[in-house]
Design an enzyme around this catalytic site. Structure first.
Site, mmCIF file in Angstrom:
data_model
loop_
_atom_site.group_PDB
_atom_site.id
_atom_site.type_symbol
_atom_site.label_atom_id
_atom_site.label_comp_id
_atom_site.label_asym_id
_atom_site.label_seq_id
_atom_site.Cartn_x
_atom_site.Cartn_y
_atom_site.Cartn_z
ATOM 1 N N GLU A 51 24.186 -95.356 -31.759
ATOM 2 C CA GLU A 51 26.164 -94.210 -31.575
ATOM 3 C C GLU A 51 26.559 -92.804 -32.664
ATOM 4 O O GLU A 51 26.464 -91.878 -32.437
ATOM 5 C CB GLU A 51 27.670 -95.119 -30.639
ATOM 6 C CG GLU A 51 26.737 -96.418 -30.120
ATOM 7 C CD GLU A 51 25.550 -97.601 -30.833
ATOM 8 O OE1 GLU A 51 25.051 -98.083 -29.515
ATOM 9 O OE2 GLU A 51 25.569 -97.841 -31.385
ATOM 10 N N GLU A 67 20.705 -105.557 -20.288
ATOM 11 C CA GLU A 67 19.892 -104.747 -21.130
ATOM 12 C C GLU A 67 18.159 -104.692 -20.631
ATOM 13 O O GLU A 67 17.924 -103.532 -21.294
ATOM 14 C CB GLU A 67 19.658 -106.006 -22.306
ATOM 15 C CG GLU A 67 21.390 -106.734 -22.890
ATOM 16 C CD GLU A 67 21.341 -105.658 -24.267
ATOM 17 O OE1 GLU A 67 20.637 -104.471 -24.421
ATOM 18 O OE2 GLU A 67 22.656 -105.177 -24.502
ATOM 19 N N ASP A 76 32.203 -98.930 -22.393
ATOM 20 C CA ASP A 76 31.082 -97.771 -22.124
ATOM 21 C C ASP A 76 30.708 -96.477 -21.323
ATOM 22 O O ASP A 76 31.405 -95.535 -21.277
ATOM 23 C CB ASP A 76 30.946 -97.969 -24.011
ATOM 24 C CG ASP A 76 29.994 -99.147 -24.194
ATOM 25 O OD1 ASP A 76 29.972 -99.594 -22.962
ATOM 26 O OD2 ASP A 76 29.756 -98.986 -25.192
ATOM 27 N N GLU A 118 28.924 -93.523 -44.303
ATOM 28 C CA GLU A 118 28.001 -93.966 -45.732
ATOM 29 C C GLU A 118 28.490 -95.563 -45.870
ATOM 30 O O GLU A 118 27.795 -96.054 -46.675
ATOM 31 C CB GLU A 118 29.273 -93.615 -47.276
ATOM 32 C CG GLU A 118 28.831 -91.882 -46.795
ATOM 33 C CD GLU A 118 29.668 -91.357 -48.443
ATOM 34 O OE1 GLU A 118 28.795 -90.393 -49.179
ATOM 35 O OE2 GLU A 118 30.734 -91.472 -48.070
#
Length: 824
Positions: free
Chosen positions: A356, A125, A272, A343
């Site tokens: 993302e 991080e 990822d 939504e």
């Protein structure tokens, strides 16, 4: 975002013909202005209420300072007392053309930010947010200085700060393998006795493999090769340890012996950005070895992990077996393939303002020019304003069903979300920089692609070459062209997208299907229970019930075969309700009067079969997350352990605590403010493997209940508790059933109740119907015909002043266009 994912996403997003989604320049301007206003609200709130703290607490309207707020576990490892949000936002200010604010923020960073704090932080991080933020801001400051007019006073101070931070992260790489420790103390490093870290043995693949962009850029901008050398070494190890038969990598690896700890492979959380950085390292550094590795991994992903319309985790050594039947939300970095809806429908309880999906939308629009994605972006903007905006910024949504918020606004919200949304609605000519000259890091910081030519590789930075045995084809070094792939059907990808539009309801009128209640489960919190998904409002219906009587309608929608994948995780029509458990404090001064509602576990000792529950004194585990061998196991032996949720699976914690000699475990939620009143209970489950070796009882407390327990421990030091089902708690022998009665009402006849003897209990009712207030008349009313005697039991329709006022207020609240005297 991963440019290489266009290899996948162009297939899903391309549309040559313009749909009815087209957007005028005027509409784009309105939305762009709205995004700027939202950014000003968020950034302004941080600067007003939080700076120089790391993050804003938007509900409390104050800064989050590590050590001064309740510990949230590994989430807090991002906080290093270095004004995280300010650093993470610097280059966003330039993209949004807020150059005065940028110049002021750079001065603040130079004056106020310290990087030598005695704080243990996440290497991953800190690299992507702080080091990346400093480098991106330096690149922007240097560009503005070269243009003249602005930043003429700037003397590469941000680059010097970046280099200092790089050196403070380097001790993490002091391992025999070259894979970095997951955490480092900014002042004392890793192995120093004062560092309070260095005991970790594992790290995630993404954590070790997402260093190359920032470290290589730092080396090439500063001329010091050591950073790029370490990042390349870490990538070499991950490549060497891939499973040679499948070319897949696992999720967690031991940093000392290089053995895989978790062997499931996918493209979501834990892996990822490793794939993302392989492709981006090729683009930024011009080194073919990274592209070759990416292409080999990519072929394996498409062969084993891609199971349209899903991307499912598999076992790296047996890749034909899927280990899960759901996708986590970080898969949204593969644009166009995620199920994260714009939504914010209930797929899981939380929405942490992750960027993302906005990132995916921007890249798909940039690649295709399809205005459909502008409408998707517009929906994101509207929903953020409607559901996440609060007076002091934007707050993460703790439960999307109730709209309750969580007191957090992560720095990536300013660093990424607003950057991608603004770029989506802004033409290149309207930007202060040529955006095509830069590559985005995983935190959306801007690094110049010219680094591969203007700054040659540092000497000695050689990466192990890849023996490519597979034939290179037309697309090895390029993104696919839809005109080449589908020359006679350029709108092929649009037909794919249309098949799945009903999943989100965006882009066309929604027509409900018989199976509409079945939604795709997502994963975002280190847990994988079906029960948790059910508690968050997801319907999981057995396959035979779904298809019964609907065979005809299913053929009309190509995407509905995903129901089979969802139904596979639903075993049978088991008990739908989670049996509440309790943690009852039984030692003085509590004596059973303090009872905390808890959730059960599907593994370990079944407390419903224990007549008297499990009793013991509580002790905090160390480390509190219990994701590694327990320190001071002697102190824990024979006690009930307290452990914090997060960082690893429940069963991993369970095994470490059982090995340490605990007789039971209470897991406490790390999400601040969560509680059993606002959030449904769920049942903890395992990781898909056998849990027969786990024999302890386990319960789960939400954060607010957990705070009561930990506060009791801190005050009294010796606290005994009882773990048992709620229905068996002490002093609660059996469940009381509500007493019901039938009441008949009739209107009294005139004079029936006057001056008569009492006829038993009498009930008096006051009826209220919005403004119409019916009450028993006790006063005389004047009528045109003269005075009238009071009559008991007679109801009138006189509206009281109080009822008028309440009705007027509620009417105004519900509809601001109606006056206070409007009829209900």
């Amino acid at each position: 975002m991963l440019l290489s994912t266009l290899l996948i996403t162009s297939l899903l997003g391309w549309a040559r013909c313009q749909e009815s989604q087209s957007m005028t320049p005027e509409e784009k301007t309105v939305i762009r202005d709205q995004i700027i206003e939202m950014f000003d609200h968020a950034y302004g709130s941080y600067m007003k209420y939080a700076y120089p703290a790391d993050e804003l607490m938007p509900l409390s309207c104050r800064g989050r300072v590590r050590g001064q707020e309740p510990n949230r576990g590994d989430i807090d490892d991002s906080l290093g007392k270095f004004s995280l949000t300010l650093i993470d936002t610097l280059d966003t200010l330039v993209v949004l053309n807020k150059l005065d604010e940028f110049e002021d923020a750079v001065r603040k960073a130079m004056t106020d930010v310290r990087l030598d704090n005695d704080v243990v932080v996440s290497v991953f991080e800190t690299n992507i947010r702080v080091l990346g933020g400093l480098l991106g801001a330096h690149v922007m400051a240097d560009l503005l200085r070269q243009r003249g007019g602005r930043m003429q006073w700037y003397r590469d101070e941000l680059l010097h700060m970046a280099k200092e931070l790089g050196h403070r992260l380097l001790p993490a790489f002091n391992t025999t393998s070259g894979l970095p420790y997951p955490k480092v103390n900014l002042r004392y490093g890793v192995l120093n006795p004062l560092s309070r870290t260095g005991t970790e043995s594992d790290t995630c693949t993404a954590c070790a493999g997402t260093m190359i962009l920032e470290f290589a850029a730092l080396s090439r901008l500063s001329g010091d090769s050591i950073f790029e050398e370490h990042a390349r070494k870490a990538l070499d190890v991950l490549w060497q340890r891939r499973q040679k038969g499948s070319d897949l990598v696992g999720t967690v690896i031991n940093i000392h012996n290089e053995e895989w700890v978790r062997r499931e492979s996918g493209v979501g959380a834990g892996i990822d950005s490793y794939y993302e950085y392989l492709m981006k390292a090729y683009i930024l550094l011009g080194d073919n070895v990274f592209l070759d590795r990416f292409n080999i991994h990519y072929s394996a992903i498409m062969k084993y992990i891609s199971q349209p319309p899903l991307l499912l985790n598999v076992h790296m050594h047996n890749p034909t077996v899927s280990v899960r039947s759901w996708m986590d939300s970080l898969l949204a970095f593969f644009p166009g393939l995620q199920a994260f809806t714009t939504e914010f429908r209930v797929h899981w309880g939380q929405h942490l303002l992750r960027p993302e999906f906005a990132e995916s939308t921007y890249y798909l629009y940039k690649a295709t020019g399809d205005p459909y994605y502008l409408r998707v972006g517009q929906s994101i903007v509207e929903k953020l304003n409607a559901y996440a905006r609060v007076p002091c910024g934007f707050a993460a949504v703790q439960d999307v069903r109730t709209g309750t918020h969580e007191d957090r606004m992560d720095s990536f919200f300013l660093a990424e979300m607003f950057k991608y949304l603004y770029l989506l609605f802004t033409d290149k000519s309207q930007l202060p920089i040529d955006i095509d000259d830069y590559i985005f890091t995983t935190e959306a910081h801007l690094l110049p692609v010219s680094l591969s030519t203007t700054q040659p590789p540092c000497r000695g930075n050689n990466t192990e070459t890849v023996p490519v045995s597979k034939e290179e084809d037309l697309f090895t070094h390029t993104c696919p062209s839809m005109e080449t792939l589908f020359p006679n059907n350029p709108s092929f990808a649009k037909t794919i997208r249309d098949s799945y539009k009903y999943l989100t309801g965006v882009g066309r009128a929604f027509h409900p299907l018989p199976i509409r209640e079945i939604e795709l489960p997502l994963h975002d919190n280190g847990m994988e229970p079906v029960e948790f998904l059910k508690s968050m409002g997801i319907s999981l219906t057995p396959l035979n019930e779904v298809f019964a009587g609907h065979s005809g309608s299913l053929k009309e929608h190509k995407g509905v075969y995903r129901v089979k994948l969802v139904a596979e995780v639903s075993h049978t029509a088991e008990e739908d309700e989670v049996m509440p458990h309790v943690v009852q404090l039984i030692s003085p001064p509590f004596l059973g009067r303090t009872v905390l509602t808890a959730g059960p576990a599907k593994f370990g000792l079944d407390l419903t079969k224990q007549e008297h529950g499990v009793k013991g004194s509580i002790v905090k585990a160390s480390p509190y997350t219990a994701c590694e061998p327990i320190d001071g196991a002697v102190d824990l032996k024979g006690h009930i352990a307290l452990a914090l949720r997060g960082e690893c699976m429940f069963v991993v914690k369970a095994r470490w605590l059982q090995q340490a000699g605990a007789i039971g475990v209470i897991f406490i939620d790390h999400r601040e403010g969560s509680n059993s009143q606002d959030t449904p209970l769920f049942q903890m489950v395992g990781d898909g493997d056998s849990t027969k070796d786990i024999t302890l009882p386990f319960v789960f407390l939400f954060s607010r209940e957990g705070a009561v327990l930990t506060a009791a421990l801190e005050e009294h030091h010796n606290v005994d508790v009882l773990l048992l089902p709620k229905e068996r708690q002490l002093g609660h022998d059996k469940t009381e059933k509500p007493v019901g009665m039938n009441i008949k009402l009739r209107l009294a006849e005139d004079g029936e109740l006057e001056d008569g003897p009492a006829r038993g209990p009498t009930l008096e009712f006051v009826l209220e119907n919005q403004e119409l207030f019916l009450k028993e008349e006790e006063e005389e009313e004047e009528e045109p015909g003269g005075p009238q005697k009071p009559q008991q039991g007679q109801f009138g329709s006189k509206a009281s002043d109080q009822s008028k006022q309440c009705s007027a207020d509620s009417s105004q609240s519900a509809n601001s266009d109606r006056g206070p005297d409007a009829s209900p």
